[in-house]
Design an enzyme around this catalytic site. Structure first.
Site, mmCIF file in Angstrom:
data_model
loop_
_atom_site.group_PDB
_atom_site.id
_atom_site.type_symbol
_atom_site.label_atom_id
_atom_site.label_comp_id
_atom_site.label_asym_id
_atom_site.label_seq_id
_atom_site.Cartn_x
_atom_site.Cartn_y
_atom_site.Cartn_z
ATOM 1 N N ASN A 7 42.649 39.644 34.961
ATOM 2 C CA ASN A 7 41.871 38.474 35.367
ATOM 3 C C ASN A 7 42.834 37.357 35.769
ATOM 4 O O ASN A 7 43.667 36.927 34.959
ATOM 5 C CB ASN A 7 40.985 38.034 34.188
ATOM 6 N N HIS A 10 43.198 32.059 35.759
ATOM 7 C CA HIS A 10 44.086 30.980 35.289
ATOM 8 C C HIS A 10 45.085 30.543 36.354
ATOM 9 O O HIS A 10 45.611 29.438 36.286
ATOM 10 C CB HIS A 10 44.840 31.420 34.037
ATOM 11 N N HIS A 43 36.525 35.366 38.412
ATOM 12 C CA HIS A 43 35.231 34.836 37.953
ATOM 13 C C HIS A 43 34.923 33.620 38.811
ATOM 14 O O HIS A 43 35.591 32.584 38.704
ATOM 15 C CB HIS A 43 35.337 34.448 36.476
ATOM 16 N N ARG A 45 32.826 30.769 39.049
ATOM 17 C CA ARG A 45 31.875 30.046 38.194
ATOM 18 C C ARG A 45 31.034 29.110 39.032
ATOM 19 O O ARG A 45 31.453 28.635 40.087
ATOM 20 C CB ARG A 45 32.626 29.247 37.122
ATOM 21 N N ARG A 49 35.267 25.748 38.760
ATOM 22 C CA ARG A 49 36.357 25.047 38.070
ATOM 23 C C ARG A 49 37.722 25.674 38.341
ATOM 24 O O ARG A 49 38.743 25.036 38.187
ATOM 25 C CB ARG A 49 36.096 24.963 36.571
ATOM 26 N N GLU A 70 33.402 38.683 38.367
ATOM 27 C CA GLU A 70 32.608 38.213 37.216
ATOM 28 C C GLU A 70 31.709 37.108 37.710
ATOM 29 O O GLU A 70 32.157 36.221 38.457
ATOM 30 C CB GLU A 70 33.536 37.636 36.149
ATOM 31 N N THR A 101 34.130 32.368 28.661
ATOM 32 C CA THR A 101 32.891 33.064 28.324
ATOM 33 C C THR A 101 32.810 33.216 26.809
ATOM 34 O O THR A 101 33.733 33.731 26.180
ATOM 35 C CB THR A 101 32.872 34.461 28.986
ATOM 36 N N GLU A 151 30.783 46.180 29.621
ATOM 37 C CA GLU A 151 32.052 45.692 29.075
ATOM 38 C C GLU A 151 31.745 45.096 27.701
ATOM 39 O O GLU A 151 30.998 44.125 27.587
ATOM 40 C CB GLU A 151 32.668 44.635 29.989
ATOM 41 N N HIS A 198 38.134 40.679 26.520
ATOM 42 C CA HIS A 198 38.069 39.305 26.018
ATOM 43 C C HIS A 198 38.937 39.131 24.786
ATOM 44 O O HIS A 198 38.764 39.837 23.798
ATOM 45 C CB HIS A 198 36.641 38.836 25.708
#
Ligand code: PXP
Length: 256
Positions: A7, A10, A43, A45, A49, A70, A101, A151, A198
């Site tokens: 992922n 970041h 992801h 969102r 963000r 995601e 999440t 998942e 996660h």
């Protein structure tokens, strides 16, 4: 072999901190693949963000491996996913105030809506996946709703691992791992693909990676954190090595 989905949200978080053009998630996708990533995860969102709409195209273009989007199960996101055509769309609950999440999707509580969403995704050639807590009711609901993969949320396991300092003699840690394992068995028994993720990191990943029939692990924060010191390519390679040498902890010297 268990696959690793990296992922890279970041990377975009850092870019958005300065509202500039670097670091670019597409570059991160290339580095992660060179390190051995089997899947790249983004992801998008609702509040944008970190990942921006334009990143979807640039990252997809840079991907020679699977792309996992995601997303929340909103009309807007379903439309974006169907237009983009990633390999997989993982549906997650989304809260505006959350830092990441926080829990699994309540599939059982919105079955008919999610049936429509999975049908649209499948029609567009996308594998619909549900991010769920290790809860048998949610697994049954996910199968009912037409998901092809689940998942399993490994946050509670990661929390138990930290609290027990990785000591598998501790019943709370064994229970947390067993819950993920049992959920995985149920997922595969219902004919769905078993993924997990996660809060996994370099210390806690091996017992999860050793679970039978697990297909993919989805990891972000730990890999990007490690990348600050050794680079993303090497950070991904290190994680892949841990996954590839995973063993169930109860049969090791840590066991009872
Ligand atoms: N899987 C899902 C569904 C997530 O929402 C996240 C966080 O974006 C991850 C995996 C990766 O979690 P972490 O960043 O803690 O590795």
């Amino acid at each position: 072999m268990v696959e690793l989905g990296v992922n890279i949200d970041h990377i975009a978080t850092l870019r958005q901190a300065r509202l500039t053009y670097e670091p670019d998630p597409a570059w991160a996708a290339v580095e992660a693949q060179l390190g051995g990533a089997d899947v790249i995860t983004l992801h998008l969102r609702e509040d944008r963000r970190h990942i921006q709409d334009r990143d979807l195209q640039t990252v997809q273009h840079a991907c020679q491996v699977g792309l996992n989007l995601e997303m929340a199960a909103t009309d807007e996101m379903v439309e974006i996913a169907c237009a983009l055509g990633p390999h997989m769309a993982t549906l997650v609950p989304e809260g505006r105030q959350e830092v990441t999440t926080e829990g699994g999707l309540d599939v059982a509580g919105q079955l008919s809506r999610l049936k429509n969403v999975t049908a649209l995704l499948r029609e567009a050639g996308i594998c619909p996946s549900a991010f769920i807590d290790a809860d048998p009711d949610q697994v049954r609901a996910a199968a009912d709703a037409g998901f092809e993969a689940c998942e399993v949320h490994t946050g509670p396991y990661a929390h138990a691992f930290h609290a027990a300092a990785g000591n598998f003699r501790r019943p709370d840690l064994r229970q947390a791992l067993d819950r993920v394992a049992q959920t995985g068995s149920m997922i595969t028994a219902l004919g769905l693909r078993f993924n997990a993720g996660h809060a996994l990191n370099y210390a806690n990943v091996k017992p999860i990676a050793a679970l039978p029939a697990l297909e993919q692990l989805h990891i972000g924060h730990a890999i990007v954190s490690r990348a600050l010191f050794i680079g993303l390519r090497a950070a991904v390679t290190e994680m892949k090595q841990l996954i590839n040498t995973a063993a169930h902890p109860y049969t090791t010297s840590q066991g009872p």
